[in-house]
Write an enzyme that holds these catalytic residues in place. Structure first.
Site: not given
Lengths: 394, 328
Positions: A128-129, A131, A163, A246
């Site tokens: 996951q990109g 932040s 992550s 999520e």
């Protein structure tokens, strides 16, 4: 109001239980926490077993390669796998719980065909990109740019808390495609291959000692425009779809885990004498009520999603996009889980200082629960503004 | 599994809320502070609407519904802060003549604690005493009859009382000085206690949800520093936490009404007590100086919540029961 399962649901549970009883003893030992390649292989192998047995993407719609199961069946699946001590979704987390459902809901037929099957088979891992150094809870402040060059985007910027980046094949990446638009309007959602030239991954060590996350440096990375999910500059809305998944269902299995841990903790306290402390005992009793209520809240949310999905023919995921009720759940759950570990530390005494104790790793990682996926403060704003309708702050 | 309100349950909830809004609005609530005796006309109206006979079978003139429905209507009385021994009359509608129709009002009190308190003593025609389990075993009934011992009915004038200054202006209390055991009633004591706890929890839930609304309404209207106080994060977060508490209690209470399990009810009462008491406190806080005045209704919610938290299982007992279950 009904909490009983249908015959079909009971049969599903029995079949799953039988299967878990057969396959779990055949699994190899879990790799060490720091062994990322090992963890990837282990998690992917488990995903493959689920796939072969017809349990992969259980609640995904059938036209996305899933099983089209009802939300209740999904709940039963999460309950039974956790109860049986089956492996956690692990490295497949982002693909199965975020990127996959987002592609299934917002992607084109070609995108669904390209990305969904490998996720379900465990062949491809996503990270996951979202932040960035200056865009965490204020995600809309992100600055990573994507400049159009023919049929490619040229991407530059830095991502943080990515992550599973070390072992990922794809990244669900949020980029700014229109720097002049209002900040929520100029964002797009892209699928970026992690082996593209210009991608540098630097593992980031957390306070728990492990490297769950990484920093991602993007230096003129070229990504085909066809990898964009949703319209250009419509990425914020697509992201909200991702985040609602999520917040809605991602923690279901963990509630079951907490209930199991609480039982184990009480037995430990009985065995080591701490049970005689009435204050501690009462805290354990209160946590019992707390996790029971969180489970009821989960059942309510799942039933609500099922009801919402019914008239719309079961798409997406057979269960609709989970609503803001997920914020209520996440707020209480993340704090309850931290309290569980603090109570565990009281039960364990000096044993809680032993870094090799399994509870200690859990205690350390639970510190992220009130920060990750929107801090508790952000969640309270969401509850206050979107559910209670209080005026926006200045 | 379909853990959602049915259409009929929603309709019942709506109808009860509308009836209470029409018959017991803010003005009536303020008037009740000066004179908290239950309004007999309203009581009969509730009786005629099937409020008390909700769970009696249709062949006995009841509505034939169950605990979930009783929970939904009691929740509404908690929202409205309707005074009177509502839980007692709901539980005893099939037991004491005249209660189902709203003609008669009865009280219900717990004998196993000190002091033994009686709600609305002046309004009740009868008092039903429930003794604790131990007293039941030592009582007149043994074995199969043990189920019948432990609950006694007495006409109000047969009960010896001492005055007791109630913290809740809407709930007058008397201290029962001598436990009346006039006529034994054949009732299932554990069940009576469990249902009393659940219905009390339902009222707490209604109050907890109502104080969220009161806080949100006030925070949206009241301006300070040139802006509604509800736009300030500190106030917002108080309100958000109130909703979270009420929602946790809601699903615990609803689930307990479906399962009717001892521990489910115990946990639901624990969470509902906490939600009602702490939400009322936070609601006072959101109201600021106004919240500390007698004129704001908020203190009435807090005082009633304190009172209910003392009935049918207090926090310490509940936590011990729940803890014991962990090591079974």
């Amino acid at each position: 109001m009904d909490l009983t399962c249908t015959e079909e649901e009971d049969a599903f549970r029995a079949r799953l239980r039988r299967w878990l009883g057969e396959v779990l003893p055949t699994l190899p030992a879990k790799p060490a926490v720091a062994d990322w390649p090992g963890r990837r292989a282990y998690d992917a192998a488990w995903q493959r077993m689920l796939y072969d047995a017809g349990y992969a993407g259980l609640h995904w719609p059938e036209d996305a390669g899933g099983q089209g199961a009802t939300p209740t069946q999904h709940l039963i699946f999460l309950e039974e796998t956790e109860r049986a001590g089956a492996p956690y979704v692990g490295a497949n987390f982002v693909g199965l719980l975020h990127a996959g459902p987002t592609v299934a809901t917002e992607g084109t037929a070609a995108q669904r065909a390209r990305w969904l099957p490998p996720i379900l088979r465990g062949d491809e891992i996503w990270c996951q990109g979202f932040s960035e150094p200056d865009a965490g809870s204020d995600l809309a402040a992100l600055r990573t740019t994507a400049v159009r060059d023919g049929d490619h985007y040229v991407i530059s910027g830095t991502k943080l808390w990515t992550s599973h980046a070390e072992v990922a094949d794809w990244c669900e990446l949020l980029v700014r495609t229109d720097p002049d638009a209002p900040r929520h309007r100029g964002i797009s959602w892209l699928a970026m291959p992690m082996d593209a030239p210009g991608v540098t991954v630097r593992p980031l060590r957390t306070l728990a000692g492990s490297a769950e996350f990484a920093e991602l440096f993007l230096d003129e990375v070229r990504v085909p425009v066809s990898h964009r999910v949703g319209a250009e500059n419509d990425g914020w809305r697509v992201t909200m779809v991702t985040l609602s998944f999520e917040r809605g269902t991602a923690f279901v299995g963990e509630v079951v885990a907490c209930r199991r841990m609480l039982g184990a903790l009480a037995r430990t306290a009985r065995d080591n004498g701490r049970w005689d402390d009435a204050v501690l005992r009462r805290r354990l009793g209160r946590l019992h009520a707390e996790f029971a209520a969180l489970w009821r809240l989960t059942q309510w949310n799942v039933s609500e999603a099922a009801a919402a999905a019914r008239p719309r023919g079961g798409r997406p995921g057979g269960g609709g996009v989970p609503g803001t009720g997920g914020s209520v759940f996440k707020l209480r759950y993340s704090h309850a889980r931290q309290e569980l570990y603090d109570t565990a530390a009281e039960v364990l005494g000096a044993g809680a200082l032993d870094a090799d104790h399994e509870w200690v790793a859990g205690r350390l990682s639970s510190l992220s629960y009130t920060i990750a996926a929107g801090t508790s403060q952000i969640q309270r704003n969401i509850v206050a503004e979107r559910i209670l309708g209080l005026p926006k702050g200045r | 599994m379909d853990f959602q309100l049915t259409e009929d349950q929603r309709a019942l909830q709506r109808a009860t809320r509308e009836l209470l809004a029409k018959r017991f609005g803010p003005d009536r609530l303020r008037a009740a502070v000066g004179d908290p005796a239950p309004d007999r006309a309203l009581w009969r109206e509730l009786g005629a609407a099937g409020f008390f006979a909700l769970r009696l079978p249709e062949e006995a003139g009841g509505v034939g519904l169950g605990l979930p429905e009783a929970v939904l209507v009691l929740e509404e009385t908690g929202r409205a802060l309707l005074p009177g021994p509502l839980v007692a009359c709901q539980l005893l509608a099939g037991v004491v003549d005249g209660v189902a129709s709203g003609e008669k009002i009865v009280g219900l009190c717990e004998g196993g604690r000190e002091p033994v308190l009686w709600e609305h003593p002046a309004a009740c025609e009868e008092l039903i005493l429930v003794e604790s389990g131990t007293e039941c075993r030592d009582g007149p009934g043994e074995g199969a009859q043990g189920r019948t011992c432990g609950v006694y009915r007495s006409a109000a004038e047969q009960v010896s009382c001492a005055p007791f200054a109630s913290v809740d202006p809407l709930t007058p209390l008397a201290r029962v000085t001598e436990l009346p055991r006039t006529e034994a009633l054949a009732l299932d004591v554990p069940r009576l206690r469990r249902e009393a706890a659940l219905l009390t929890a339902a009222q707490q839930l209604g109050s907890a949800a109502r104080t969220v609304e009161l806080a949100v309404t006030h925070a949206g209207r009241r301006e300070q520093f040139g802006a509604p106080v509800g736009s300030f994060q500190a106030v917002k977060h108080l309100c958000a936490q109130m909703l979270v508490r009420a929602e946790m209690a809601r699903y615990a209470v609803y689930a307990a009404s479906v399962t009717d399990g001892d521990l489910d009810v115990t946990g639901a009462k624990l969470l509902a007590d906490e939600a009602a008491v702490r939400n009322a406190r936070d609601c006072v806080q959101v109201h600021g100086g106004m919240g500390f005045t007698w004129e704001a209704d908020v203190h009435l919610h807090l005082k009633r919540a304190w009172l209910r938290a003392e009935c049918w299982g207090v926090a310490g007992e509940a936590e011990e029961l729940l803890a014991a279950d962990l090591i079974v």
